[in-house]
Scaffold this motif. Structure first.
Motif, short mmCIF file in Angstrom:
data_model
loop_
_atom_site.label_atom_id
_atom_site.label_comp_id
_atom_site.label_asym_id
_atom_site.label_seq_id
_atom_site.Cartn_x
_atom_site.Cartn_y
_atom_site.Cartn_z
N LEU A 101 51.69 -42.93 -70.49
CA LEU A 101 50.53 -42.99 -71.38
C LEU A 101 49.69 -44.24 -71.10
CD1 LEU A 101 52.14 -41.83 -74.75
CD2 LEU A 101 50.53 -40.55 -73.32
N LYS A 102 50.36 -45.34 -70.84
CA LYS A 102 49.64 -46.58 -70.52
C LYS A 102 48.86 -46.44 -69.23
CE LYS A 102 50.37 -51.51 -69.63
NZ LYS A 102 51.37 -52.60 -69.49
N LEU A 103 49.49 -45.81 -68.21
CA LEU A 103 48.82 -45.61 -66.93
C LEU A 103 47.62 -44.68 -67.09
CD1 LEU A 103 48.68 -46.04 -63.90
CD2 LEU A 103 50.35 -44.20 -63.62
N GLN A 104 47.78 -43.63 -67.89
CA GLN A 104 46.67 -42.70 -68.12
C GLN A 104 45.49 -43.40 -68.79
OE1 GLN A 104 48.02 -39.27 -70.29
NE2 GLN A 104 49.44 -38.61 -68.69
N ALA A 105 45.79 -44.29 -69.73
CA ALA A 105 44.73 -45.02 -70.42
C ALA A 105 43.99 -45.94 -69.45
CB ALA A 105 45.32 -45.83 -71.57
N GLU A 106 44.74 -46.60 -68.56
CA GLU A 106 44.12 -47.49 -67.57
C GLU A 106 43.26 -46.70 -66.59
OE1 GLU A 106 47.47 -49.39 -65.86
OE2 GLU A 106 47.72 -50.83 -67.50
N GLU A 107 43.75 -45.54 -66.18
CA GLU A 107 42.98 -44.71 -65.26
C GLU A 107 41.71 -44.20 -65.91
OE1 GLU A 107 46.42 -42.89 -62.27
OE2 GLU A 107 45.80 -41.75 -64.05
N LYS A 108 41.80 -43.87 -67.19
CA LYS A 108 40.61 -43.40 -67.91
C LYS A 108 39.54 -44.49 -67.97
CE LYS A 108 39.14 -41.20 -72.22
NZ LYS A 108 37.95 -42.07 -72.38
N ILE A 109 39.96 -45.72 -68.21
CA ILE A 109 39.00 -46.83 -68.26
C ILE A 109 38.30 -46.99 -66.93
CG2 ILE A 109 38.81 -49.34 -68.46
CD1 ILE A 109 41.04 -49.23 -70.55
N LYS A 110 39.07 -46.90 -65.84
CA LYS A 110 38.49 -47.03 -64.50
C LYS A 110 37.48 -45.93 -64.21
CE LYS A 110 42.62 -49.25 -62.58
NZ LYS A 110 43.75 -49.11 -61.63
N MET A 111 37.86 -44.70 -64.53
CA MET A 111 36.96 -43.57 -64.27
C MET A 111 35.74 -43.61 -65.16
SD MET A 111 38.21 -42.08 -61.71
CE MET A 111 36.97 -40.78 -61.70
N ASP A 112 35.92 -44.01 -66.41
CA ASP A 112 34.77 -44.10 -67.33
C ASP A 112 33.79 -45.18 -66.85
OD1 ASP A 112 35.83 -42.13 -68.89
OD2 ASP A 112 36.59 -43.47 -70.46
N ARG A 113 34.34 -46.26 -66.31
CA ARG A 113 33.48 -47.33 -65.82
C ARG A 113 32.64 -46.84 -64.64
NH1 ARG A 113 36.59 -52.19 -67.01
NH2 ARG A 113 38.05 -51.48 -65.43
N TRP A 114 33.29 -46.09 -63.74
CA TRP A 114 32.55 -45.59 -62.58
C TRP A 114 31.53 -44.52 -62.99
CZ3 TRP A 114 31.53 -47.19 -57.91
CH2 TRP A 114 30.94 -46.31 -57.01
N ARG A 115 31.89 -43.64 -63.91
CA ARG A 115 30.95 -42.61 -64.37
C ARG A 115 29.73 -43.24 -65.04
NH1 ARG A 115 35.83 -40.02 -66.40
NH2 ARG A 115 36.49 -38.36 -64.97
N GLU A 116 29.96 -44.28 -65.82
CA GLU A 116 28.84 -44.96 -66.48
C GLU A 116 27.91 -45.58 -65.43
OE1 GLU A 116 27.95 -48.59 -69.67
OE2 GLU A 116 30.00 -48.12 -69.04
N TYR A 117 28.50 -46.14 -64.39
CA TYR A 117 27.71 -46.71 -63.29
C TYR A 117 26.83 -45.64 -62.63
CZ TYR A 117 26.99 -48.81 -58.62
OH TYR A 117 26.46 -49.30 -57.44
N GLU A 118 27.42 -44.50 -62.34
CA GLU A 118 26.67 -43.41 -61.71
C GLU A 118 25.60 -42.85 -62.65
OE1 GLU A 118 26.79 -42.03 -58.64
OE2 GLU A 118 28.12 -43.65 -58.01
N GLU A 119 25.93 -42.74 -63.93
CA GLU A 119 24.96 -42.22 -64.90
C GLU A 119 23.77 -43.17 -65.05
OE1 GLU A 119 24.79 -39.33 -66.41
OE2 GLU A 119 26.58 -38.68 -65.31
N ARG A 120 24.01 -44.45 -64.98
CA ARG A 120 22.92 -45.41 -65.08
C ARG A 120 21.98 -45.30 -63.88
NH1 ARG A 120 24.40 -51.41 -66.15
NH2 ARG A 120 22.11 -51.45 -66.34
N TRP A 121 22.54 -45.05 -62.71
CA TRP A 121 21.69 -44.86 -61.53
C TRP A 121 20.87 -43.59 -61.64
CZ3 TRP A 121 19.69 -47.82 -58.07
CH2 TRP A 121 20.33 -49.00 -57.68
#
Length: 230
Positions: A101-121
């Motif tokens: 569960l901890k690993l899943q939460a960390e992976e979600k943060i990483k993916m959300d950060r990248w998606r936000e970056y792409e959405e801003r572009w």
């Protein structure tokens, strides 16, 4: 007196009319043997209904197991502790689920950060409004403060670009990520972005773009060297 060949019975009890037989009859075996006439005889071409295929049974067991695992995960997520078949606390299995569960939460943060970056572009490309330094989607985990180009370092940029590649569901290669980033941050292509920047931020944005591009070229060279040495 000899009684050989005869059965002796006590006299009837007073008050009863029941009499004992003079002999014990031997009844024939009346047990019936069940014959399933519906079963095909030898040589009969009639086929009986086949049982469910093993694959169906396996799929059903997999689904049941998935439901059990989901319920266990939700139980641990809510702070519960799993127990074994004897009702004892199963600390090992509970800790494995907590780690997952901890690993899943960390992976979600990483993916959300990248998606936000792409959405801003995407939002930036779809708009024609004037831009400030803070409006540029800089490739960093934390947005830099106003006109702070010193934050655009090689370690900080590489950390952001590659962190989502460690997610287990990722299919993007490091080389592909570097290549697409170079195309985006190339000074010639980003000149359209610079042309929309307000006058007071133009120099800082242009300096930031060159810093990012320089770091990306270094990452590309390092990746090429590591590939050649393998």
């Amino acid at each position: 007196m000899s009684t050989k060949g005869y059965f002796a019975f006590p006299p009837p009890t007073s008050g009863t009319s029941r009499s004992y037989p003079a002999f014990i009859p031997q009844f024939p075996n009346t047990q019936e043997t069940f014959i399933d006439k519906s079963a095909p005889e030898k040589g009969d071409e009639t086929h009986t209904e086949k049982p469910p295929h093993n694959e169906e049974r396996i799929n059903r067991l997999h689904k049941e197991r998935e439901l059990i695992e989901k319920s266990e995960i939700e139980w641990v997520r809510g702070g519960g502790v799993l127990r074994d078949a004897q009702g004892r606390r199963d600390k090992a299995r509970t800790e494995r689920i907590r780690a997952e569960l901890k690993l899943q939460a960390e992976e979600k943060i990483k993916m959300d950060r990248w998606r936000e970056y792409e959405e801003r572009w995407k939002a930036l490309a779809a708009s024609d409004k004037a831009l400030a330094f803070a409006d540029i989607p800089w490739p960093l985990r934390t947005a830099p403060s106003s006109r702070d180009t010193d934050a655009l370092t090689l370690p900080a940029i590489s950390e952001f670009l590659f962190e989502s590649l460690s997610v287990r569901t990722n299919t993007v290669t490091k080389r592909s990520r570097i290549r697409s980033s170079i195309l985006r941050w190339h000074p010639d292509k980003s000149s359209l972005v610079v042309g929309r920047v307000v006058a007071e931020d133009v120099d800082a944005v242009r300096e930031g773009i060159h810093a990012v591009f320089h770091c990306l070229k270094r990452l590309q060279d390092d990746e090429r060297d590591s590939t050649n040495t393998v």
